[in-house]
Design an enzyme around this catalytic site. Structure first.
Site, PDB file in Angstrom:
ATOM      1  N   HIS A  22      32.294  45.093  50.817  1.00  0.00           N
ATOM      2  CA  HIS A  22      33.668  45.582  50.700  1.00  0.00           C
ATOM      3  C   HIS A  22      33.791  47.102  50.778  1.00  0.00           C
ATOM      4  O   HIS A  22      34.521  47.723  49.984  1.00  0.00           O
ATOM      5  CB  HIS A  22      34.297  45.065  49.397  1.00  0.00           C
ATOM      6  CG  HIS A  22      34.558  43.584  49.378  1.00  0.00           C
ATOM      7  ND1 HIS A  22      34.709  42.827  50.513  1.00  0.00           N
ATOM      8  CD2 HIS A  22      34.690  42.706  48.333  1.00  0.00           C
ATOM      9  CE1 HIS A  22      34.932  41.562  50.184  1.00  0.00           C
ATOM     10  NE2 HIS A  22      34.919  41.458  48.867  1.00  0.00           N
ATOM     11  N   HIS A  36      42.593  41.523  49.082  1.00  0.00           N
ATOM     12  CA  HIS A  36      41.778  40.738  48.151  1.00  0.00           C
ATOM     13  C   HIS A  36      42.565  40.260  46.926  1.00  0.00           C
ATOM     14  O   HIS A  36      42.073  40.341  45.803  1.00  0.00           O
ATOM     15  CB  HIS A  36      40.561  41.548  47.730  1.00  0.00           C
ATOM     16  CG  HIS A  36      39.365  40.709  47.360  1.00  0.00           C
ATOM     17  ND1 HIS A  36      39.406  39.724  46.394  1.00  0.00           N
ATOM     18  CD2 HIS A  36      38.106  40.701  47.841  1.00  0.00           C
ATOM     19  CE1 HIS A  36      38.211  39.177  46.290  1.00  0.00           C
ATOM     20  NE2 HIS A  36      37.395  39.743  47.155  1.00  0.00           N
ATOM     21  N   SER A  37      43.781  39.742  47.161  1.00  0.00           N
ATOM     22  CA  SER A  37      44.513  39.169  46.024  1.00  0.00           C
ATOM     23  C   SER A  37      43.849  37.867  45.594  1.00  0.00           C
ATOM     24  O   SER A  37      43.356  37.095  46.417  1.00  0.00           O
ATOM     25  CB  SER A  37      45.969  38.914  46.407  1.00  0.00           C
ATOM     26  OG  SER A  37      46.661  40.145  46.477  1.00  0.00           O
ATOM     27  N   ASP A  68      32.379  30.433  48.696  1.00  0.00           N
ATOM     28  CA  ASP A  68      32.405  31.878  48.940  1.00  0.00           C
ATOM     29  C   ASP A  68      31.910  32.051  50.371  1.00  0.00           C
ATOM     30  O   ASP A  68      30.862  32.629  50.621  1.00  0.00           O
ATOM     31  CB  ASP A  68      31.509  32.607  47.922  1.00  0.00           C
ATOM     32  CG  ASP A  68      31.777  34.108  47.876  1.00  0.00           C
ATOM     33  OD1 ASP A  68      32.540  34.591  48.733  1.00  0.00           O
ATOM     34  OD2 ASP A  68      31.213  34.780  46.992  1.00  0.00           O
ATOM     35  N   GLN A 122      37.624  34.217  54.560  1.00  0.00           N
ATOM     36  CA  GLN A 122      36.681  34.025  53.449  1.00  0.00           C
ATOM     37  C   GLN A 122      37.428  33.299  52.345  1.00  0.00           C
ATOM     38  O   GLN A 122      38.398  33.820  51.788  1.00  0.00           O
ATOM     39  CB  GLN A 122      36.165  35.377  52.931  1.00  0.00           C
ATOM     40  CG  GLN A 122      35.128  35.277  51.816  1.00  0.00           C
ATOM     41  CD  GLN A 122      33.696  35.073  52.336  1.00  0.00           C
ATOM     42  OE1 GLN A 122      33.458  35.096  53.538  1.00  0.00           O
ATOM     43  NE2 GLN A 122      32.759  34.897  51.430  1.00  0.00           N
ATOM     44  N   GLU A 179      40.557  35.678  52.148  1.00  0.00           N
ATOM     45  CA  GLU A 179      40.515  36.978  52.802  1.00  0.00           C
ATOM     46  C   GLU A 179      40.419  36.780  54.312  1.00  0.00           C
ATOM     47  O   GLU A 179      39.397  36.332  54.805  1.00  0.00           O
ATOM     48  CB  GLU A 179      39.304  37.762  52.290  1.00  0.00           C
ATOM     49  CG  GLU A 179      39.279  37.902  50.775  1.00  0.00           C
ATOM     50  CD  GLU A 179      37.853  37.919  50.207  1.00  0.00           C
ATOM     51  OE1 GLU A 179      37.081  38.827  50.566  1.00  0.00           O
ATOM     52  OE2 GLU A 179      37.514  37.032  49.408  1.00  0.00           O
TER      53      GLU A 179
HETATM   54  C1  GLA Z   1      34.388  38.489  47.913  1.00  0.00           C
HETATM   55  C2  GLA Z   1      32.973  38.070  47.976  1.00  0.00           C
HETATM   56  C3  GLA Z   1      32.578  37.436  46.698  1.00  0.00           C
HETATM   57  C4  GLA Z   1      32.834  38.355  45.542  1.00  0.00           C
HETATM   58  C5  GLA Z   1      34.256  38.785  45.551  1.00  0.00           C
HETATM   59  C6  GLA Z   1      34.519  39.816  44.493  1.00  0.00           C
HETATM   60  O1  GLA Z   1      35.215  37.412  47.927  1.00  0.00           O
HETATM   61  O2  GLA Z   1      32.711  37.223  49.054  1.00  0.00           O
HETATM   62  O3  GLA Z   1      31.222  37.093  46.730  1.00  0.00           O
HETATM   63  O4  GLA Z   1      32.019  39.483  45.659  1.00  0.00           O
HETATM   64  O5  GLA Z   1      34.600  39.326  46.804  1.00  0.00           O
HETATM   65  O6  GLA Z   1      33.952  39.481  43.263  1.00  0.00           O
END
Ligand code: GLA
Length: 393
Positions: free
Chosen positions: A135, A209-210, A281, A329, A357
């Site tokens: 990120h 990233h909400s 994830d 994501q 995301e």
């Molecule tokens: C994203 C990543 C996760 C985590 C979140 C924040 O979604 O893919 O693994 O790191 O951000 O915690």
């Protein structure tokens, strides 16, 4: 807290419509207002901007990280709840936030070992997530103060966020000028428009990233939400969540969300990919139906297509996500473990929020077969994502 009305165009259009209409009923529309929200550790003043449409849907966002701190959306009875996770104070966002509500950049998601080679030169980025870069690094776009210009149009109120990321910031090449626009429409849509340009070739992958809980923030876990993903394939990962490079069919796996399925239905199955993610994830490869979306870094010219639909049966709330991006994501809040206390003191337990995301695929700078993410001078990065809220009886 004192309310500061912004001058000029910020005033409710309702009043101008009333004047212009010479006695006709005022035409109410979206409004924007600004209030102070504290000062960063570096002494920068932070404001919270409130957008509200005439149906009562309301978004509050900070110039710090573009963070959406709250999002009020009606349920099937017209009752409003805040459906995003977050904090009450700037101090909490600065101290420990898993990217709650923030703009993510320059590169959303992971870059393996914080390294990539571009035009023959190898760049080294921070490794802030195990062995990998995540990120945008230690101080990504989620932690900078953006310039904000609010706007009001007939059916839309919005905020234009601007940030110039200097050459070499977090190890990335080139000066990147980024603009992110949040628009709240009368159709209960929250629209994100991303634009960027650079003076040297650089990877770019901007997202939002909400974390959502459509039952309402603090109302337990999200395992009963019904998710539909417009994705026949996903990108399996290694144990550090870097894609292996394979593009795999979701058929016959716990990653098949092609029909509405509760998040919790298969999340604890004995599956290697679920073990790697500690749940979901993963990046899903969105079905684009030949409508592009895998073009240049910004998916230039790509059509906005349906990515996901999430339905929370208790409240009836529905969120549809449409995007120009080729990937999504889906993160099921697996790292939330009860140690963070959010708004109104709510404890964020395991899987009490999920994120979706929209993005290019993780580790694309190191994966020649993935849609490209390199933005070059003279090109324009463009990307659009729409969150559309409605209810289902
Ligand atoms: C994203 C990543 C996760 C985590 C979140 C924040 O979604 O893919 O693994 O790191 O951000 O915690």
């Amino acid at each position: 807290m004192q309310r500061m009305k912004l001058s000029g165009w910020i005033a409710m259009l309702a009043s101008s419509a009333a004047c212009a209409g010479g006695g006709r009923a005022p035409r109410p529309t979206a409004s924007v207002r600004r209030e102070p929200f504290g000062t960063t550790d570096r002494g920068e003043a932070v404001s919270v901007y409130t957008l509200k449409n005439t149906h009562g849907m309301e978004v509050r966002a900070l110039n710090y990280g573009g963070i959406i701190v709250s999002l009020e959306v009606p349920d099937r009875h017209g009752r409003f709840d805040d459906v995003v996770l977050g904090y009450d104070s700037l101090e909490q966002y600065q101290r420990a936030s898993p990217y709650f509500g923030a703009i993510i950049g320059r590169y959303g998601n992971r870059i393996a070992r914080g390294r990539f080679t571009l035009d023959g030169r190898t760049y080294t980025l921070a490794t802030n997530n195990g062995p990998n870069h995540l990120h945008g690094g230690v101080k990504g776009f989620d932690k900078v103060v953006w310039d904000v210009a609010p706007f009001e149009r007939r059916d839309t109120g919005g905020l234009v966020f601007r940030y110039t990321s200097p050459d070499g910031e977090e190890g990335y090449p080139g000066t990147l000028r980024a603009t992110v626009t949040y628009s709240l429409t009368e159709g209960n849509e929250l629209i994100f428009d991303y634009q960027a340009s650079t003076d040297r070739a650089t990877p770019v992958n901007l997202t939002q990233h909400s974390y959502f809980n459509l039952a309402g923030d603090g109302r337990g876990d999200i395992l009963g939400h019904l998710v539909t993903l417009n994705a026949d394939r996903f990108t399996p990962v290694d144990s550090t969540l870097i894609p292996t490079g394979e593009i795999k069919s979701v058929g016959g796996t716990p990653f098949d969300f092609r029909t509405p399925t509760p998040i919790g239905a298969r999340i604890d199955q004995d599956d290697e990919q679920l073990r790697h993610g500690r749940g979901y994830d993963h990046n899903f490869v969105l079905n684009k139906g030949g409508k592009g979306g895998t073009g240049g870094a910004g998916g230039e010219g790509a059509a906005v297509t349906l990515a996901a639909r999430v339905h929370e049966p208790g409240s009836g709330r529905v969120m549809e996500i449409h995007t120009t991006e080729p990937g999504l994501q889906f993160y099921s809040g697996n790292f939330l473990d009860g140690t963070l206390r959010g708004k109104k003191g709510v404890v964020y337990r395991h899987r009490s929020g999920f994120a979706m995301e929209t993005q290019h695929f993780p580790d694309s700078p190191n994966k020649a077969d993935f849609p490209p993410v390199i933005l070059r001078p003279g090109e324009e990065y463009r990307s659009r994502t729409i969150y559309r809220f409605s209810v289902q009886p």
